[in-house]
Write a protein that holds these residues in place. Structure first.
Motif, PDB file in Angstrom:
ATOM      1  N   LEU A 199     -14.435   5.332 -15.548  1.00 47.06           N
ATOM      2  CA  LEU A 199     -13.428   4.154 -15.149  1.00 47.06           C
ATOM      3  C   LEU A 199     -11.896   4.415 -15.566  1.00 47.06           C
ATOM      4  CD1 LEU A 199     -15.536   1.155 -16.886  1.00 47.06           C
ATOM      5  CD2 LEU A 199     -15.625   1.833 -14.708  1.00 47.06           C
ATOM      6  N   ARG A 200     -12.130   5.716 -15.774  1.00 51.22           N
ATOM      7  CA  ARG A 200     -10.691   6.160 -16.324  1.00 51.22           C
ATOM      8  C   ARG A 200     -10.087   6.664 -15.713  1.00 51.22           C
ATOM      9  NH1 ARG A 200      -8.842  10.165 -19.141  1.00 51.22           N
ATOM     10  NH2 ARG A 200     -10.850   9.763 -20.134  1.00 51.22           N
ATOM     11  N   LEU A 201     -11.255   7.383 -15.115  1.00 52.66           N
ATOM     12  CA  LEU A 201     -10.709   8.744 -13.715  1.00 52.66           C
ATOM     13  C   LEU A 201     -10.639   7.871 -12.317  1.00 52.66           C
ATOM     14  CD1 LEU A 201     -13.114  11.733 -14.877  1.00 52.66           C
ATOM     15  CD2 LEU A 201     -10.864  11.553 -15.220  1.00 52.66           C
ATOM     16  N   ALA A 202     -11.569   7.189 -12.433  1.00 55.23           N
ATOM     17  CA  ALA A 202     -10.898   6.023 -10.836  1.00 55.23           C
ATOM     18  C   ALA A 202      -9.306   5.177 -10.878  1.00 55.23           C
ATOM     19  CB  ALA A 202     -11.763   4.970 -10.925  1.00 55.23           C
ATOM     20  N   ARG A 203      -9.191   5.417 -11.916  1.00 52.07           N
ATOM     21  CA  ARG A 203      -7.266   4.325 -11.252  1.00 52.07           C
ATOM     22  C   ARG A 203      -6.464   6.067 -11.494  1.00 52.07           C
ATOM     23  NH1 ARG A 203      -9.749   1.454 -16.174  1.00 52.07           N
ATOM     24  NH2 ARG A 203      -8.042   3.661 -17.842  1.00 52.07           N
ATOM     25  N   THR A 204      -7.365   6.714 -11.893  1.00 47.58           N
ATOM     26  CA  THR A 204      -6.178   8.044 -12.155  1.00 47.58           C
ATOM     27  C   THR A 204      -6.507   9.193 -11.581  1.00 47.58           C
ATOM     28  OG1 THR A 204      -7.301   8.771 -13.887  1.00 47.58           O
ATOM     29  CG2 THR A 204      -5.639   7.417 -14.500  1.00 47.58           C
ATOM     30  N   VAL A 205      -7.485   9.646 -10.983  1.00 49.08           N
ATOM     31  CA  VAL A 205      -7.406  10.634  -9.846  1.00 49.08           C
ATOM     32  C   VAL A 205      -7.826  10.664  -8.239  1.00 49.08           C
ATOM     33  CG1 VAL A 205      -9.862  12.649  -9.069  1.00 49.08           C
ATOM     34  CG2 VAL A 205      -9.526  12.087 -11.773  1.00 49.08           C
ATOM     35  N   PRO A 206      -6.459  11.515  -7.512  1.00 46.07           N
ATOM     36  CA  PRO A 206      -6.723  10.943  -5.814  1.00 46.07           C
ATOM     37  C   PRO A 206      -8.019  11.184  -5.153  1.00 46.07           C
ATOM     38  CG  PRO A 206      -4.777  12.296  -6.993  1.00 46.07           C
ATOM     39  CD  PRO A 206      -6.258  12.415  -7.888  1.00 46.07           C
ATOM     40  N   GLY A 207      -7.859  10.268  -4.121  1.00 40.36           N
ATOM     41  CA  GLY A 207      -8.978  10.489  -3.792  1.00 40.36           C
ATOM     42  C   GLY A 207      -9.223  11.973  -3.152  1.00 40.36           C
ATOM     43  N   GLU A 208      -8.847  12.821  -2.980  1.00 40.34           N
ATOM     44  CA  GLU A 208      -9.089  14.003  -2.253  1.00 40.34           C
ATOM     45  C   GLU A 208      -9.985  14.498  -3.273  1.00 40.34           C
ATOM     46  OE1 GLU A 208      -4.588  14.023  -3.369  1.00 40.34           O
ATOM     47  OE2 GLU A 208      -5.854  12.525  -1.867  1.00 40.34           O
ATOM     48  N   ARG A 209      -9.505  14.231  -4.547  1.00 40.10           N
ATOM     49  CA  ARG A 209     -10.157  15.446  -5.010  1.00 40.10           C
ATOM     50  C   ARG A 209     -11.505  14.814  -5.599  1.00 40.10           C
ATOM     51  NH1 ARG A 209      -6.899  17.632 -10.145  1.00 40.10           N
ATOM     52  NH2 ARG A 209      -9.668  18.858 -10.087  1.00 40.10           N
ATOM     53  N   TRP A 210     -12.128  13.408  -5.620  1.00 41.55           N
ATOM     54  CA  TRP A 210     -13.237  13.765  -5.384  1.00 41.55           C
ATOM     55  C   TRP A 210     -13.870  14.124  -4.111  1.00 41.55           C
ATOM     56  CZ3 TRP A 210     -14.802  11.940  -9.770  1.00 41.55           C
ATOM     57  CH2 TRP A 210     -13.322  11.043 -10.560  1.00 41.55           C
ATOM     58  N   ALA A 211     -13.744  14.381  -3.120  1.00 36.26           N
ATOM     59  CA  ALA A 211     -14.441  15.426  -1.909  1.00 36.26           C
ATOM     60  C   ALA A 211     -14.300  16.232  -2.089  1.00 36.26           C
ATOM     61  CB  ALA A 211     -13.258  14.630  -0.581  1.00 36.26           C
ATOM     62  N   GLU A 217     -27.781   7.996  -5.399  1.00 43.86           N
ATOM     63  CA  GLU A 217     -26.247   7.437  -6.368  1.00 43.86           C
ATOM     64  C   GLU A 217     -25.437   8.528  -6.782  1.00 43.86           C
ATOM     65  OE1 GLU A 217     -28.810   6.489  -9.565  1.00 43.86           O
ATOM     66  OE2 GLU A 217     -29.788   4.963  -9.061  1.00 43.86           O
ATOM     67  N   HIS A 218     -26.001   9.382  -6.580  1.00 43.29           N
ATOM     68  CA  HIS A 218     -24.460  10.605  -6.926  1.00 43.29           C
ATOM     69  C   HIS A 218     -23.077  10.313  -5.506  1.00 43.29           C
ATOM     70  CE1 HIS A 218     -27.122  13.656  -9.391  1.00 43.29           C
ATOM     71  NE2 HIS A 218     -26.853  12.458 -10.330  1.00 43.29           N
ATOM     72  N   LEU A 219     -24.266  10.644  -4.576  1.00 40.87           N
ATOM     73  CA  LEU A 219     -23.207   9.944  -3.215  1.00 40.87           C
ATOM     74  C   LEU A 219     -22.301   8.638  -3.220  1.00 40.87           C
ATOM     75  CD1 LEU A 219     -25.604  11.845  -0.394  1.00 40.87           C
ATOM     76  CD2 LEU A 219     -22.835  12.829  -1.215  1.00 40.87           C
ATOM     77  N   SER A 220     -23.068   7.247  -3.830  1.00 34.90           N
ATOM     78  CA  SER A 220     -22.800   6.576  -3.632  1.00 34.90           C
ATOM     79  C   SER A 220     -21.495   6.023  -4.790  1.00 34.90           C
ATOM     80  CB  SER A 220     -23.088   5.377  -4.301  1.00 34.90           C
ATOM     81  OG  SER A 220     -24.319   5.590  -3.023  1.00 34.90           O
ATOM     82  N   LEU A 221     -21.559   7.181  -5.932  1.00 37.30           N
ATOM     83  CA  LEU A 221     -20.626   7.001  -7.070  1.00 37.30           C
ATOM     84  C   LEU A 221     -18.841   7.421  -6.747  1.00 37.30           C
ATOM     85  CD1 LEU A 221     -20.191   6.353  -9.995  1.00 37.30           C
ATOM     86  CD2 LEU A 221     -21.183   8.342 -10.806  1.00 37.30           C
ATOM     87  N   LEU A 222     -19.150   8.689  -6.396  1.00 42.08           N
ATOM     88  CA  LEU A 222     -18.100   9.488  -5.367  1.00 42.08           C
ATOM     89  C   LEU A 222     -17.614   8.901  -4.661  1.00 42.08           C
ATOM     90  CD1 LEU A 222     -19.096  13.348  -5.072  1.00 42.08           C
ATOM     91  CD2 LEU A 222     -17.587  12.069  -6.717  1.00 42.08           C
ATOM     92  N   GLU A 223     -18.129   8.116  -3.365  1.00 43.35           N
ATOM     93  CA  GLU A 223     -17.088   7.066  -2.872  1.00 43.35           C
ATOM     94  C   GLU A 223     -16.709   6.086  -3.861  1.00 43.35           C
ATOM     95  OE1 GLU A 223     -20.399   5.469   0.691  1.00 43.35           O
ATOM     96  OE2 GLU A 223     -20.600   7.553   1.120  1.00 43.35           O
ATOM     97  N   ALA A 224     -17.367   5.414  -4.762  1.00 43.73           N
ATOM     98  CA  ALA A 224     -16.524   4.579  -5.424  1.00 43.73           C
ATOM     99  C   ALA A 224     -15.613   4.991  -6.217  1.00 43.73           C
ATOM    100  CB  ALA A 224     -17.557   3.725  -6.325  1.00 43.73           C
ATOM    101  N   LEU A 225     -16.092   5.940  -6.633  1.00 44.22           N
ATOM    102  CA  LEU A 225     -14.413   6.721  -7.396  1.00 44.22           C
ATOM    103  C   LEU A 225     -13.454   7.241  -6.224  1.00 44.22           C
ATOM    104  CD1 LEU A 225     -16.482   8.925  -9.407  1.00 44.22           C
ATOM    105  CD2 LEU A 225     -15.441   7.809 -10.143  1.00 44.22           C
ATOM    106  N   ALA A 226     -14.092   7.598  -5.180  1.00 45.09           N
ATOM    107  CA  ALA A 226     -12.676   7.807  -3.741  1.00 45.09           C
ATOM    108  C   ALA A 226     -11.959   5.930  -3.886  1.00 45.09           C
ATOM    109  CB  ALA A 226     -12.934   8.808  -3.436  1.00 45.09           C
ATOM    110  N   ALA A 227     -12.403   5.797  -3.919  1.00 51.08           N
ATOM    111  CA  ALA A 227     -11.797   4.195  -3.208  1.00 51.08           C
ATOM    112  C   ALA A 227     -11.301   3.385  -4.390  1.00 51.08           C
ATOM    113  CB  ALA A 227     -13.170   3.662  -2.861  1.00 51.08           C
TER     114      ALA A 227
END
Length: 289
Positions: free
Chosen positions: A173-185, A259-269
């Motif tokens: 949850l913290r990373l979702a707020r602080t990590v840029p979307g491109e890093r999740w890619a 679920e890994h792919l879905s989680l990545l998409e939610a984190l990036a967004a």
């Protein structure tokens, strides 16, 4: 009773054309193997056979594999060539594979010398690998006999999943707020590798791909102690319970990997609500599997 080649999962190397029938440490068991980037192409499915007992390895009065007569002088087994610096790690990974697939049975005692015969190495690297597994909570030392695989139930696995959720969900949850979307890619190849591993239906291949994905997620927090603790909990959660199914079905693995792919998409967004829902559901699925 020796196991057949068809049911081998990693403690044996069935003799094939040009093979010698000796046990070898499987290359796919190594974390640095290139096979982890190409699931579905190079996975050795013999490591993922039925999880019946590896009766040739434990200490219930059975002779070591070396006692079996060779079929002919020309087919006499030769010891595999293994680099001394890496043999302990290779044996450790092969034993972890056997634990995940259920070939090393909960409650059974396995001796280092007999396992060494199976792998074609001395008892020393096997004993060292077993000592590491003891630290990880997978086995316990039985004086003058060997190592007993820990018997654990569904409740313990559920507790491990709960602890993992308590640690990982707040971090995500913290990373979702602080990590840029491109890093999740950058993590998408690992998520896709887990999907390919799941498609093989091999629990050992998927267990490693799943562990590498979760490790990469948490590494973005920049806390090495967090990563180490979560990684240890992850390994402990992968050993199958006594009396239950030794391996999750292919459908369960495929659903888990998706679920890994879905989680990545939610984190990036940066969708915190979706991240929390997906992450908690993911751990609940692990506990229920």
């Amino acid at each position: 009773m020796e196991r057949s080649a068809q049911g081998s999962t990693g403690l044996e190397n069935p003799a094939g054309p040009g093979g010698d029938g000796r046990a070898r440490v499987p290359a796919q068991a190594r974390p640095d193997s290139a096979a982890y980037g190409g699931y579905g192409e190079g996975v050795d499915r013999r490591r993922c056979g039925p999880a019946d007992a590896a009766r040739g390895e434990h200490t219930h009065g059975e002779a070591p594999a070396s006692a079996a007569p060779a079929s002919s002088p020309s087919s006499a087994p030769s010891r595999p060539v293994v680099q001394r610096a890496s043999v302990r790690g290779q044996i450790l990974d092969a034993l972890r594979t056997a634990l995940v697939t259920g070939e090393l049975l909960p409650g059974e005692v396995y001796s280092a010398p007999v396992l060494g015969e199976r792998f074609g190495v001395s008892a020393t690297p096997v004993r060292e690998a077993m000592q590491q597994l003891a630290l990880e909570g997978a086995v316990e030392v039985v004086p003058n006999r060997g190592f007993r695989v820990i018997v654990r139930g569904a409740r313990e696995l559920a507790e491990l999943a709960e602890v993992r959720a308590l640690i990982e969900v707040p971090v995500l949850l913290r990373l979702a707020r602080t990590v840029p979307g491109e890093r999740w890619a950058e993590l998408r190849p690992l998520a896709e590798a887990s999907v390919r591993a799941a498609a093989t239906g091999c629990p050992a291949a998927y267990a490693e791909a799943d562990r590498l994905f979760h490790r990469a997620l948490l590494a973005l927090a920049g806390n090495e102690q967090l990563v180490a603790i979560a990684d240890d909990l992850h390994r402990r959660s992968q050993w199958p319970p006594a009396g239950g199914p030794a391996r999750r079905g292919r459908a369960d693995l495929v659903a888990d990997a998706a679920e890994h792919l879905s989680l990545l998409e939610a984190l990036a967004a940066g969708e915190s609500d979706a991240v929390q829902k997906l992450a908690r559901g993911h751990f609940a699925g692990v506990a229920g599997g």
